[in-house]
Enzyme design. Structure first.
Site, PDB file in Angstrom:
ATOM      1  N   CYS A 114      70.183 112.826 138.650  1.00  0.00           N
ATOM      2  CA  CYS A 114      69.237 111.712 138.678  1.00  0.00           C
ATOM      3  C   CYS A 114      68.064 111.768 139.468  1.00  0.00           C
ATOM      4  O   CYS A 114      67.016 111.113 139.291  1.00  0.00           O
ATOM      5  CB  CYS A 114      69.924 110.620 138.822  1.00  0.00           C
ATOM      6  SG  CYS A 114      71.485 110.378 137.611  1.00  0.00           S
ATOM      7  N   HIS A 255      65.646 103.948 140.079  1.00  0.00           N
ATOM      8  CA  HIS A 255      66.764 104.752 139.124  1.00  0.00           C
ATOM      9  C   HIS A 255      67.540 103.551 138.361  1.00  0.00           C
ATOM     10  O   HIS A 255      67.791 102.765 138.963  1.00  0.00           O
ATOM     11  CB  HIS A 255      67.655 105.868 139.882  1.00  0.00           C
ATOM     12  CG  HIS A 255      68.488 106.506 138.819  1.00  0.00           C
ATOM     13  ND1 HIS A 255      67.979 107.222 137.942  1.00  0.00           N
ATOM     14  CD2 HIS A 255      69.779 106.545 139.158  1.00  0.00           C
ATOM     15  CE1 HIS A 255      69.199 107.525 137.206  1.00  0.00           C
ATOM     16  NE2 HIS A 255      70.220 107.137 138.025  1.00  0.00           N
ATOM     17  N   ASN A 286      71.256 105.008 131.393  1.00  0.00           N
ATOM     18  CA  ASN A 286      70.875 105.826 132.546  1.00  0.00           C
ATOM     19  C   ASN A 286      70.544 107.045 131.918  1.00  0.00           C
ATOM     20  O   ASN A 286      71.388 107.583 131.207  1.00  0.00           O
ATOM     21  CB  ASN A 286      72.124 105.729 133.481  1.00  0.00           C
ATOM     22  CG  ASN A 286      71.770 106.918 134.640  1.00  0.00           C
ATOM     23  OD1 ASN A 286      70.958 107.589 134.745  1.00  0.00           O
ATOM     24  ND2 ASN A 286      72.982 107.093 135.571  1.00  0.00           N
TER      25      ASN A 286
HETATM   26  N1  ACO Z   1      85.056  98.218 129.496  1.00  0.00           N
HETATM   27  C1  ACO Z   1      86.042  97.593 130.051  1.00  0.00           C
HETATM   28  N2  ACO Z   1      86.493  97.820 131.238  1.00  0.00           N
HETATM   29  C2  ACO Z   1      85.986  98.958 131.955  1.00  0.00           C
HETATM   30  C3  ACO Z   1      85.230  99.652 131.369  1.00  0.00           C
HETATM   31  C4  ACO Z   1      84.650  99.484 130.261  1.00  0.00           C
HETATM   32  N3  ACO Z   1      83.490 100.129 129.799  1.00  0.00           N
HETATM   33  N4  ACO Z   1      85.057 100.774 132.244  1.00  0.00           N
HETATM   34  C5  ACO Z   1      85.868 100.692 133.351  1.00  0.00           C
HETATM   35  N5  ACO Z   1      86.440  99.460 133.141  1.00  0.00           N
HETATM   36  C6  ACO Z   1      87.704  98.941 133.922  1.00  0.00           C
HETATM   37  C7  ACO Z   1      88.184  99.771 134.880  1.00  0.00           C
HETATM   38  O1  ACO Z   1      89.304 100.452 134.222  1.00  0.00           O
HETATM   39  C8  ACO Z   1      88.920  99.028 135.899  1.00  0.00           C
HETATM   40  O2  ACO Z   1      90.014  98.224 135.460  1.00  0.00           O
HETATM   41  P1  ACO Z   1      91.196  98.112 136.647  1.00  0.00           P
HETATM   42  O3  ACO Z   1      90.775  97.224 137.464  1.00  0.00           O
HETATM   43  O4  ACO Z   1      92.300  97.480 135.739  1.00  0.00           O
HETATM   44  O5  ACO Z   1      91.487  99.483 137.064  1.00  0.00           O
HETATM   45  C9  ACO Z   1      87.724  97.766 135.942  1.00  0.00           C
HETATM   46  O6  ACO Z   1      87.018  97.851 134.731  1.00  0.00           O
HETATM   47  C10 ACO Z   1      86.690  98.064 137.177  1.00  0.00           C
HETATM   48  O7  ACO Z   1      86.397  99.499 137.450  1.00  0.00           O
HETATM   49  P2  ACO Z   1      85.461  99.926 138.212  1.00  0.00           P
HETATM   50  O8  ACO Z   1      85.166 101.234 138.314  1.00  0.00           O
HETATM   51  O9  ACO Z   1      85.953  99.638 139.520  1.00  0.00           O
HETATM   52  O10 ACO Z   1      84.326  99.108 137.735  1.00  0.00           O
HETATM   53  P3  ACO Z   1      82.611  99.112 138.428  1.00  0.00           P
HETATM   54  O11 ACO Z   1      82.461  97.527 138.893  1.00  0.00           O
HETATM   55  O12 ACO Z   1      82.556  99.896 139.760  1.00  0.00           O
HETATM   56  O13 ACO Z   1      81.635  99.298 137.549  1.00  0.00           O
HETATM   57  C11 ACO Z   1      80.272 101.472 136.950  1.00  0.00           C
HETATM   58  C12 ACO Z   1      81.880 100.843 136.963  1.00  0.00           C
HETATM   59  C13 ACO Z   1      79.390 100.690 135.996  1.00  0.00           C
HETATM   60  C14 ACO Z   1      80.388 102.893 136.650  1.00  0.00           C
HETATM   61  C15 ACO Z   1      79.893 101.360 138.382  1.00  0.00           C
HETATM   62  O14 ACO Z   1      80.797 101.863 139.416  1.00  0.00           O
HETATM   63  C16 ACO Z   1      78.491 102.031 138.666  1.00  0.00           C
HETATM   64  O15 ACO Z   1      77.451 101.922 138.049  1.00  0.00           O
HETATM   65  N6  ACO Z   1      78.521 103.246 139.435  1.00  0.00           N
HETATM   66  C17 ACO Z   1      77.412 103.917 139.817  1.00  0.00           C
HETATM   67  C18 ACO Z   1      76.873 104.948 138.871  1.00  0.00           C
HETATM   68  C19 ACO Z   1      75.785 105.702 139.483  1.00  0.00           C
HETATM   69  O16 ACO Z   1      74.949 105.185 140.066  1.00  0.00           O
HETATM   70  N7  ACO Z   1      75.443 106.839 138.871  1.00  0.00           N
HETATM   71  C20 ACO Z   1      73.902 107.340 139.337  1.00  0.00           C
HETATM   72  C21 ACO Z   1      74.270 108.683 139.425  1.00  0.00           C
HETATM   73  S1  ACO Z   1      74.627 109.479 137.577  1.00  0.00           S
HETATM   74  C22 ACO Z   1      74.271 111.031 137.582  1.00  0.00           C
HETATM   75  O17 ACO Z   1      73.730 111.620 138.669  1.00  0.00           O
HETATM   76  C23 ACO Z   1      74.132 111.793 136.290  1.00  0.00           C
END
Ligand code: ACO
Length: 334
Positions: A114, A255, A286
């Site tokens: 990214c 980003h 993204n």
């Molecule tokens: N719908 C419903 N529930 C979901 C979903 C979904 N799409 N995805 C995950 N959950 C659930 C999980 O299973 C978990 O359930 P549990 O608590 O029963 O285990 C719960 O939601 C929380 O999951 P987390 O992964 O802790 O959720 P989080 O709040 O961290 O959000 C996310 C996830 C959106 C991916 C976030 O962590 C994020 O944006 N991370 C950064 C990503 C990023 O910056 N990437 C940049 C680089 S990408 C690249 O280089 C290609």
């Protein structure tokens, strides 16, 4: 004396096909409410039949060249940042070079996930400063839908396709001068965002396909913490290097990974109203390397940016990689 490099034209391209959160509700166990509150994303674009990283990149490049007011033949070098090249080889840069008629240009692909747009921008800046080239075409293009597992709800809700480009030049034209660029990397956390299959460590095989090794895998939670910390420090280092204060920034172009990451970043720039932190993620998700470039192009085409205004770009991605770039407007208007 070092020459000054300027962005004299930007362009972007988004495929027409829209994938909404309600479409995703039918594909995986998720909800519009979860996606919007956890990410800020409402919809994203997906490449159609016959659309590839090179075709999207070529379209963005044509728009940037047109705005720059130069001919494709005047491009000396093409840098394509992508983690979804059309092929492992030949390079997507060569495909685009042919497609846009940049017949005097050399070309190469590079990959910093990214952060690709900012890594490419820093190289273009160095080529211009050193007097090696006059016009460098920077392209970031991604067809992330080709490596997204649409059965994995933790990743498929995040990613979209799209491309961005800019012409970095030594020509005396209005544009955005590149004042400072700061980049960083930390390979210790290389496994946090990864496409494990398809490279020399795990070549394509029946087993690699069955184990879904050719898709993006991400430890979202872990990545989140690094993203905020690294982008904040990259921004600070980038502006400190040229003695610019946070109060002097008039636009932040981060980003577009997650609205909560952007909001956490925004706390550092309290003087900026939220409409001065440019966002596209609600409509494009993204788009990896393309994300900052698409946002910059849209900003320049839709807002008036007065002479002397300073724009701060920042990104974070797989590698891990991160960076920031400070741009100063020299006669650009929307
Ligand atoms: N719908 C419903 N529930 C979901 C979903 C979904 N799409 N995805 C995950 N959950 C659930 C999980 O299973 C978990 O359930 P549990 O608590 O029963 O285990 C719960 O939601 C929380 O999951 P987390 O992964 O802790 O959720 P989080 O709040 O961290 O959000 C996310 C996830 C959106 C991916 C976030 O962590 C994020 O944006 N991370 C950064 C990503 C990023 O910056 N990437 C940049 C680089 S990408 C690249 O280089 C290609």
């Amino acid at each position: 004396m070092m020459r000054k490099a300027k962005i004299i034209g930007t362009g972007s391209y988004l495929p027409e096909r829209v994938l909404t959160n309600s479409d995703l509700e039918k594909m995986v166990e998720t909800s519009n409410e979860w996606i919007v509150t956890r990410t800020g994303i409402e919809e994203r674009r997906v490449a159609g039949e016959g659309e590839f990283t090179s075709t999207m990149g070529a379209e963005a490049a044509k728009r940037a060249i047109e705005l720059a007011g130069i001919l494709p033949e005047e491009i000396d070098y093409i840098l394509v940042a992508t983690l979804t090249p059309d092929y492992i080889f030949p390079s997507t840069a060569c495909l685009i070079q042919h497609a846009i008629g940049a017949k005097n240009a050399a070309g190469v692909d590079m990959q910093a996930a990214c952060t690709g747009y900012l890594y490419a921008l820093s190289m273009a800046n160095a080529f211009i400063q050193a007097g090696i080239y006059k016009n460098v075409l920077v392209i970031a293009a991604e067809k992330l839908s080709s490596i997204t597992d649409y059965t994995d709800r933790s990743t498929c809700i995040l990613f979209g396709d799209g491309a961005a480009a800019c012409v970095v030049s030594s020509l005396d034209k209005p544009g955005l001068s590149i004042e400072s660029v700061r980049l960083g990397a930390d390979g210790e956390h290389s496994q946090l965002i990864i496409q494990p299959g398809g490279g020399s460590r795990c070549p394509a095989s029946i087993a690699s396909v069955e184990q879904k090794q050719h898709y993006i895998k991400m430890s979202g939670n872990e990545v989140f913490k690094h993203a905020v910390r690294r982008m904040e420090s990259a921004c600070k280092e980038c502006i400190d290097a040229v003695g610019v204060s946070e109060q002097e920034i008039s636009w932040l172009v981060p980003h577009q990974a997650n609205l909560r990451i952007i909001d956490a970043m925004a706390k550092r720039f309290e003087h900026l109203s939220s409409d001065r932190i440019y966002k596209t993620l609600h409509k494009y998700g993204n788009t990896s390397a393309s994300s900052v470039g698409i946002a910059l192009d849209e900003l320049l085409r839709s807002k008036i940016v007065g002479t002397g205004e300073k724009l701060l770009l920042t990104a974070f991605g797989g590698g891990l990689t991160w960076g920031a770039a400070l741009l100063k407007s020299e006669g650009v208007t929307g």
